[in-house]
Design an enzyme around this catalytic site. Structure first.
Site, PDB file in Angstrom:
ATOM      1  N   HIS A   1       1.396  -9.952   5.493  1.00  0.00           N
ATOM      2  CA  HIS A   1       1.288  -9.049   4.368  1.00  0.00           C
ATOM      3  C   HIS A   1       0.069  -8.146   4.564  1.00  0.00           C
ATOM      4  O   HIS A   1      -1.010  -8.611   4.925  1.00  0.00           O
ATOM      5  CB  HIS A   1       1.140  -9.846   3.074  1.00  0.00           C
ATOM      6  CG  HIS A   1       1.326  -9.029   1.843  1.00  0.00           C
ATOM      7  ND1 HIS A   1       2.570  -8.738   1.337  1.00  0.00           N
ATOM      8  CD2 HIS A   1       0.437  -8.406   1.033  1.00  0.00           C
ATOM      9  CE1 HIS A   1       2.441  -7.991   0.258  1.00  0.00           C
ATOM     10  NE2 HIS A   1       1.145  -7.769   0.049  1.00  0.00           N
TER      11      HIS A   1
ATOM     12  N   SER B   1       3.596  -3.590  -1.451  1.00  0.00           N
ATOM     13  CA  SER B   1       3.327  -4.772  -2.256  1.00  0.00           C
ATOM     14  C   SER B   1       3.514  -4.470  -3.747  1.00  0.00           C
ATOM     15  O   SER B   1       4.619  -4.135  -4.168  1.00  0.00           O
ATOM     16  CB  SER B   1       1.917  -5.285  -1.949  1.00  0.00           C
ATOM     17  OG  SER B   1       1.729  -6.576  -2.461  1.00  0.00           O
TER      18      SER B   1
ATOM     19  N   ASP C   1       5.062 -13.517   5.794  1.00  0.00           N
ATOM     20  CA  ASP C   1       4.535 -13.017   4.525  1.00  0.00           C
ATOM     21  C   ASP C   1       5.133 -13.849   3.395  1.00  0.00           C
ATOM     22  O   ASP C   1       6.343 -14.116   3.392  1.00  0.00           O
ATOM     23  CB  ASP C   1       4.937 -11.540   4.386  1.00  0.00           C
ATOM     24  CG  ASP C   1       4.487 -10.881   3.095  1.00  0.00           C
ATOM     25  OD1 ASP C   1       3.791 -11.524   2.297  1.00  0.00           O
ATOM     26  OD2 ASP C   1       4.851  -9.712   2.888  1.00  0.00           O
TER      27      ASP C   1
END
Length: 311
Positions: free
Chosen positions: A283, A157, A253
């Site tokens: 995610h 991320s 996601d």
């Protein structure tokens, strides 16, 4: 794309906890919530030889890092890991299990970096810390029983964003040739563009468009920072000549399209790309071991590719 049954079950348990949405919290509250969620998983990491906390010199003072030595003989390859959390939340403890698993699986010395975060330290503070830590371990690798010629970067991320930026900076630096960059559902563009921001906005876990806007608002100094390639690596003038990349993509996601676009941009620039899509995953799934089978599988794929890259 539909959710995997294991993810559906995990989201039902999360819903039962009745946690407030990230974008309604203060940074301190969001950090505490992330720590609580990670602890509640009760994940048990793979065994390693040892871990050690220390600090390394940074542009604004000492940077906390955690070093993980695997049960392997040196000189070891090196993996520098940057944790996720929107450049606002997350720390060495929230990603400790991931780093232990990567150290054990890749047979590498892993260094996790506790870089400065917003809103206390806004962009580009995180970039500066991550770069300082990468340069430090490249210089100190022999003293740590590691090989400075075999270094890779990785992150999830926001950490994937930072790993991508480090790969760009390493390309342009003297004497720092990365073997690989592992980008796990990275933030590639803080413009927050892509259909997936609408398609997976609700019902697919805590990361919503509102949460991404909250992270961006706390990380960047101003909206114009999104145009800076150090914040949005897909906007770099050139992606040519970068280290080979592995891009891990979660099917459900909001950052799905970011991951896909960056992988395509790298490939168009001539960078070797290993693109792995995990349908039905959300995610954050990469850290959801051992309860999510695809999380276990994804970590094994990453460590296998790191071993290959390290030779």
């Amino acid at each position: 794309m539909t959710l995997h049954p294991q993810i559906e079950e995990a989201l039902q348990k999360l819903a039962a906890a009745n946690l407030p949405p990230i974008h309604t919290l203060s940074p301190a509250e969001a950090r505490a919530q992330m720590i609580a969620v990670v602890r509640a998983r009760g994940s048990v990491p793979e065994p390693i030889r040892r871990a050690e906390d220390r600090t390394v010199p940074g542009p604004a003072g000492p940077i906390p890092v955690r070093l993980y030595w695997p049960e392997a003989d040196g000189p070891l390859p090196v993996l520098v890991y940057y944790h996720g959390g929107g450049h606002v939340i997350g720390d060495l403890d929230t990603h400790d299990v991931i780093c232990r698993n990567l150290a054990a699986g890749a047979g590498a010395l892993v260094m996790a970096v506790d870089y400065r975060m917003g809103p206390e330290h806004r962009f580009p503070a995180a970039v500066e810390d991550c770069w300082a830590a990468l340069r430090w371990i490249a210089a100190e690798a022999p003293a740590l029983g590691a090989d400075p010629a075999r270094i890779a970067v990785a992150g999830d991320s926001a950490g994937g964003n930072l790993a991508a930026v480090m790969a760009l900076m390493a390309r342009d630096a003297d004497g720092l040739d990365l073997r690989m960059q592992v980008l796990i559902y990275p933030v590639a563009d803080y413009g927050l563009v892509g259909e997936s921001f609408e398609r997976f906005d609700q019902g697919f876990g805590p990361l919503t468009r509102a949460a991404m806007e909250w992270f961006r608002g706390h990380y960047l100094r101003a909206p114009a920072d999104a145009a800076d390639w150090r914040a949005s690596p897909i906007r770099a003038p050139s992606l040519a000549g970068l280290a080979p990349a592995m891009v891990v993509v979660a099917g459900c996601d909001v950052l799905h399209d970011d991951s896909v676009r960056y992988a395509e941009a790298l490939r168009t620039a001539g960078v070797p790309v290993d693109w792995r899509l995990y349908p039905g995953m959300i995610h954050g799934f990469f850290g959801m071991t051992p309860m999510i089978d695809d999380a276990v599988a994804a970590q094994r794929v990453v460590t296998a590719e790191l071993r290959r890259a390290f030779g």
